[in-house]
Enzyme design. Sequence first.
Site, PDB file in Angstrom:
ATOM      1  N   GLU A  93       8.797  16.319  16.238  1.00  0.00           N
ATOM      2  CA  GLU A  93       9.225  16.077  14.864  1.00  0.00           C
ATOM      3  C   GLU A  93       8.557  16.966  14.225  1.00  0.00           C
ATOM      4  O   GLU A  93       7.348  17.064  14.142  1.00  0.00           O
ATOM      5  CB  GLU A  93       9.188  14.572  14.192  1.00  0.00           C
ATOM      6  N   LYS A 142       1.028  -1.109  -0.066  1.00  0.00           N
ATOM      7  CA  LYS A 142       0.108  -0.047   0.044  1.00  0.00           C
ATOM      8  C   LYS A 142       1.200   1.325   0.002  1.00  0.00           C
ATOM      9  O   LYS A 142       1.453   1.340   1.028  1.00  0.00           O
ATOM     10  CB  LYS A 142      -0.658  -0.214   1.066  1.00  0.00           C
ATOM     11  N   GLY A 180       6.210   5.363   8.518  1.00  0.00           N
ATOM     12  CA  GLY A 180       5.354   6.417   8.772  1.00  0.00           C
ATOM     13  C   GLY A 180       5.674   6.724  10.147  1.00  0.00           C
ATOM     14  O   GLY A 180       6.611   6.956  10.905  1.00  0.00           O
ATOM     15  N   SER A 181       4.721   7.617  10.612  1.00  0.00           N
ATOM     16  CA  SER A 181       4.707   8.575  11.861  1.00  0.00           C
ATOM     17  C   SER A 181       4.620   7.649  13.176  1.00  0.00           C
ATOM     18  O   SER A 181       4.102   6.476  12.870  1.00  0.00           O
ATOM     19  CB  SER A 181       3.687   9.753  11.978  1.00  0.00           C
ATOM     20  N   THR A 182       5.269   7.852  14.024  1.00  0.00           N
ATOM     21  CA  THR A 182       5.227   7.304  15.481  1.00  0.00           C
ATOM     22  C   THR A 182       3.827   7.182  15.986  1.00  0.00           C
ATOM     23  O   THR A 182       3.486   6.113  16.280  1.00  0.00           O
ATOM     24  CB  THR A 182       6.034   7.943  16.552  1.00  0.00           C
ATOM     25  N   GLU A 188       9.264   1.283  11.026  1.00  0.00           N
ATOM     26  CA  GLU A 188      10.278   2.408  10.936  1.00  0.00           C
ATOM     27  C   GLU A 188       9.494   3.633  10.973  1.00  0.00           C
ATOM     28  O   GLU A 188       8.843   4.159  10.198  1.00  0.00           O
ATOM     29  CB  GLU A 188      11.166   2.497   9.690  1.00  0.00           C
ATOM     30  N   CYS A 220      12.586  11.242   8.320  1.00  0.00           N
ATOM     31  CA  CYS A 220      12.896  11.039   9.546  1.00  0.00           C
ATOM     32  C   CYS A 220      14.344  11.220  10.033  1.00  0.00           C
ATOM     33  O   CYS A 220      14.575  11.197  11.198  1.00  0.00           O
ATOM     34  CB  CYS A 220      12.217   9.713   9.878  1.00  0.00           C
TER      35      CYS A 220
END
Length: 519
Positions: free
Chosen positions: A407, A201, A254-256, A276, A310
């Site tokens: 971030e 995806k 992606g984001s945390t 990650e 990141c």
Amino acid sequence: MTAANPPPAHAPAVNAGAMAGLVHRPPFHGRLLIDGAWADAADGATLERRSPAHGTVASIHARAGLADAARAIAAARRAADHGPWPRMKGAQRASVLRAVAECLLDRRQELARMETLETGKPLAQSLDEVGAAADLWHYAAALARNLHGDSYDTLGEQTLGVVLREPLGVVGIVTPWNFPLLIVSQKLPFALAAGCTAVVKPAEETSATTLMLGEILMNAGLPPGAVNILPGGGGAVGEVLAAHPDIDMLSFTGSTETGRKVAAASAQTLKKLSLELGGKNPQIVFADCDFEAAVDATVLGMHFNAGQCCNSGSRVLVQAAIAERFVAAVAERARQVRVGDPLDQGVQVGAITTQRQLDAILIHIEAARQAGARVVLGGGRMARPGLYVEPTVLAGVTPDMAIARQEVFGPVLAVLVFEDLDDAIDLANATLYGLSAAVWSRDFSTCLAAARRIKAGTVWVNTFLEGHAELPFGGYRQSGLGRELGRRAAEDYTQAKTLHMHLGARSHWYLPIHEGDTA
């Protein structure tokens, strides 16, 4: 979100004449790839993507829904359980992966153009990223022939132990919008090298190059169902991949915040996870550093991919003795960075990829200003068409400020000052993240002492943002789980099976031997 294997800092020049008019070409039209065939979404849904730099339509593609996800997962499951790919020799799989790598290079200009139009990054950078992606496919091909188990002939003369490495099965792969082709290439070729099948995806905003990769895979001889590609939303596709029992492993970048949701959804089936996630990466600059090199790396760290990385060097920790001079030098160098149309020759920083991200960056900058940070450079939206933010340098940042811990994902640098090594390490580790860091000093003992104490998956010493397929990549703490790349990258998509074999006759413990009986 990041690229573990970033391209060179200094990209080759782009021929402006040859690239003229690229933005006005017809948009890319993409469909879903399911079971070796291209298909429209079951409900007919489509998504139009406009170039963040130009406002023109870059791509129109099908938008997958729940029914499409079900079909793709079923196809990948059949291919894993009954198809030829997991049962091929490693050499055969390697041949397909090498063919993909070569085709990526052959179509480098086409792929780079599409990447630039959808993401807004400079064309020269996109060209380098296609080359880096091809290198990852070549590296994975080498690993495909080197996967092996173990044998143990030391367990006694009646026992032989063999450990097999089997493909994990069906892998769900979810990739972000900042490095579309490069990040899918940090995952997919290694899963394929191990004999897994996949449902991929890509991000809705930047799906075109992943769909183009699907065409390349089919032309290279990949069997139907081995890779299925579903552009679509997180709710319609991503959550299904996380929770579905037929997905044996999920690899997510992606984001945390989203990573936490993915982990929670995956817990329903206890599938293997590779995450990650975000980073708030410090560059620690000691007074005895190579000053010019550290300034250059700091400017690179805040500007690379418009800070949408990141691994971005979004924090610089500078020793007090050189802090004022260093901040002035960084600001002066940053003023010389060329921001503009990503198709123009010499542009180093392009547009922000989405309106949502641009808005978030500006909110972070204003919050830092309100908290007492001093804006040395930039601080707002650029007065030009497209989604552009001024490269921004913030001094006077203290550890309690959000800008020092959160971030930003934009071309924004927070400058903090430290006194000694202990102070620097405390500042470096004062976040929930632990993705990467850098240390700058001419004293290698200082560099090594700092590198050992920093809680991060990658620590660069007197350099920054370099990457190689041979080196593992991943984060500590809330920057993720697991590692990508390195010599065990394909092995991560396998599971071990132990064969414990007994040779010769075996005694039966539950049959007692009475006096006068024979054994």
